[in-house]
Design a protein around this motif. Sequence first.
Motif: not given
Length: 117
Positions: A15-29
């Motif tokens: 479904e097309d939805v605009a929600l706030k998100a974050r992408v995180l890595t194990d390295g802290g990025e």
Amino acid sequence: MADSTHDDRRLHRREDVALKARVLTDGGEVAEAQSVNLSEGGVLLAGMDFPSASQVRIEIELAELGWHALDAEVVRRDPGSGALAARFAEVATEGGREAIRAFFAERLGGRGGAAAG
């Protein structure tokens, strides 16, 4: 027509939805993002400077249900458009899949469930 054929291959309807998100890595990025579309099985995100890792954790704000984190595998990146597609891990991460299911049920009348057929 090509879109419906593409959607038929998916286990879960997007479904097309605009929600706030974050992408995180194990390295802290950490990279801030916004969902373009979402399903119980994955997400397409728009943003800039996504990390190059193939395994990430995606945090997404499901409106009044709050923030939920899901482990995911990056399946596609398009640096030109700033898109990142990710498939959520099979094992539910901290109830994330259930939260997405509840979000669809409450906000979209349940349309985000499994695709027919």
